[in-house]
Motif scaffolding. Structure first.
Motif, PDB file in Angstrom:
ATOM      1  N   ASN A  96       4.757   3.460   3.371  1.00  0.00           N
ATOM      2  CA  ASN A  96       3.648   4.016   2.591  1.00  0.00           C
ATOM      3  C   ASN A  96       3.338   5.439   3.050  1.00  0.00           C
ATOM      4  N   ASP A 125       3.410   1.777  -2.555  1.00  0.00           N
ATOM      5  CA  ASP A 125       2.651   2.953  -2.999  1.00  0.00           C
ATOM      6  C   ASP A 125       1.153   2.828  -2.758  1.00  0.00           C
ATOM      7  N   LYS A 126       0.625   1.614  -2.587  1.00  0.00           N
ATOM      8  CA  LYS A 126      -0.813   1.424  -2.380  1.00  0.00           C
ATOM      9  C   LYS A 126      -1.135   0.752  -1.045  1.00  0.00           C
ATOM     10  N   CYS A 127      -0.367  -0.235  -0.661  1.00  0.00           N
ATOM     11  CA  CYS A 127      -0.604  -0.935   0.609  1.00  0.00           C
ATOM     12  C   CYS A 127       0.031  -0.159   1.765  1.00  0.00           C
ATOM     13  N   LYS A 163       4.626  -2.321  -5.538  1.00  0.00           N
ATOM     14  CA  LYS A 163       3.723  -1.425  -6.251  1.00  0.00           C
ATOM     15  C   LYS A 163       2.363  -2.078  -6.475  1.00  0.00           C
ATOM     16  N   ALA A 165      -1.736  -3.032  -5.168  1.00  0.00           N
ATOM     17  CA  ALA A 165      -2.375  -3.610  -3.974  1.00  0.00           C
ATOM     18  C   ALA A 165      -2.814  -5.045  -4.215  1.00  0.00           C
TER      19      ALA A 165
END
Length: 303
Positions: A96, A125-127, A163, A165
């Motif tokens: 990440n 991309d979020k976590c 992708k 969360a």
């Protein structure tokens, strides 16, 4: 310990051959201190199996179980869990943007600042997560040093989503991952959004044993003493590779992948091979594995 084994064995008369072998092989992930020789003696003798209608598979069970107690992989001549040790690195393709890699991709640090990384299908991309570059095949043991709070260490299938969360992405929140979250006075084991609180002193050095054949993920505290923290009875998908997985929530928290154990192991193996080139490796393993393993059993299943 002996009574637990007897009771466990007595339940096996209605199990299939595959299930029976699996039940015995699960003992490989536990840590047995003084009882290991009694256990092996009982299994060799077969007396604790006499009340069960095992047919002609008893010999196969015993030989398979004994083989799994004493043989290893890359470092098979080493005693205890060190025979399964593997050196891992973090995979830059999965990391990440808030996680910074250093020291040849063996150290990861959580930062508030976001770095610019090329997007790809593998990246979280979020976590705030990252996977190991190397898959965990067969039976593997890796170690990590942890600094900070809210650090999740575990194992994930390649199929875990990357992708967003949602629970499908977060380590330990789905059926494709198993994790242990480390805090000051406790740990939280999590799989498929089911949690177990484990009261423990602060864990800063952690070992993880993954056994694909037995279907288990075992977490060990390595310092100041070695002891089992939690064991997952895992149903690994047969078509999925497994990877070490990490999630770091708090800024400035870090994870350092252990490399020293493997380097020492390979050096020792080189010295043995060099000094006695004609010695059979299997005999080396048998001789060097005569010291007791430091193990205790925790049998907990999370569906």
């Amino acid at each position: 310990m002996k009574m637990m084994i007897v009771k466990d064995v007595e339940k096996t008369r209605f199990l299939s051959q595959k299930d029976l072998l699996t039940r015995f092989n699960r003992l490989s992930g536990c840590q047995i201190r003084d009882g290991v020789y009694q256990l092996v003696s009982c299994m060799k003798d077969g007396s604790y199996l006499r009340y069960n209608d095992l047919g002609n598979i008893e010999e196969e069970i015993l030989s398979s179980s004994l083989h799994r107690v004493f043989t290893g992989g890359e470092c098979g001549h080493q005693p205890g869990l060190d025979k399964y040790v593997v050196a891992l690195t973090f995979d830059p393709r999965t990391v990440n943007e808030h996680l910074y890699l250093s020291e040849n991709n063996t150290k990861v640090t959580r930062r508030r600042e976001k770095q610019q990384l090329p997007d790809n299908n593998e990246r979280f991309d979020k976590c705030n997560q990252v996977l190991s570059r190397q898959p965990l095949i067969g039976r593997r043991f890796f170690t990590v040093d942890v600094i900070g709070q809210e650090v999740h260490v575990g194992v994930a299938c390649k199929a875990m989503q990357r992708k967003g969360a949602s629970d499908a992405v977060c380590l330990g929140h789905n059926k494709f991952s198993w994790s242990l979250c480390l805090s000051d006075n406790s740990c939280v084991a999590r799989h498929n959004n089911k949690t177990v609180l484990i009261l423990s002193e602060s864990v800063r050095r952690l070992g993880v044993l993954v056994d694909q054949d037995a279907g288990s993920v075992c977490f060990y505290m390595l310092s100041p003493q070695r002891k089992v923290l939690y064991v997952f009875d895992a149903d690994f998908p047969e078509d999925q590779e497994l990877y070490a997985a990490f999630r770091i929530q708090e800024p400035n928290s870090e994870v350092l992948l252990g490399q020293e154990s493997l380097q020492m192991c390979l050096q020792l193996r080189f010295e043995i091979d060099s000094s006695e080139p004609n010695r059979d490796l299997a005999k080396q393993a048998a001789i060097m594995n005569t010291e007791p393993l430091i193990v205790q059993q925790i049998s907990t299943r999370t569906e």
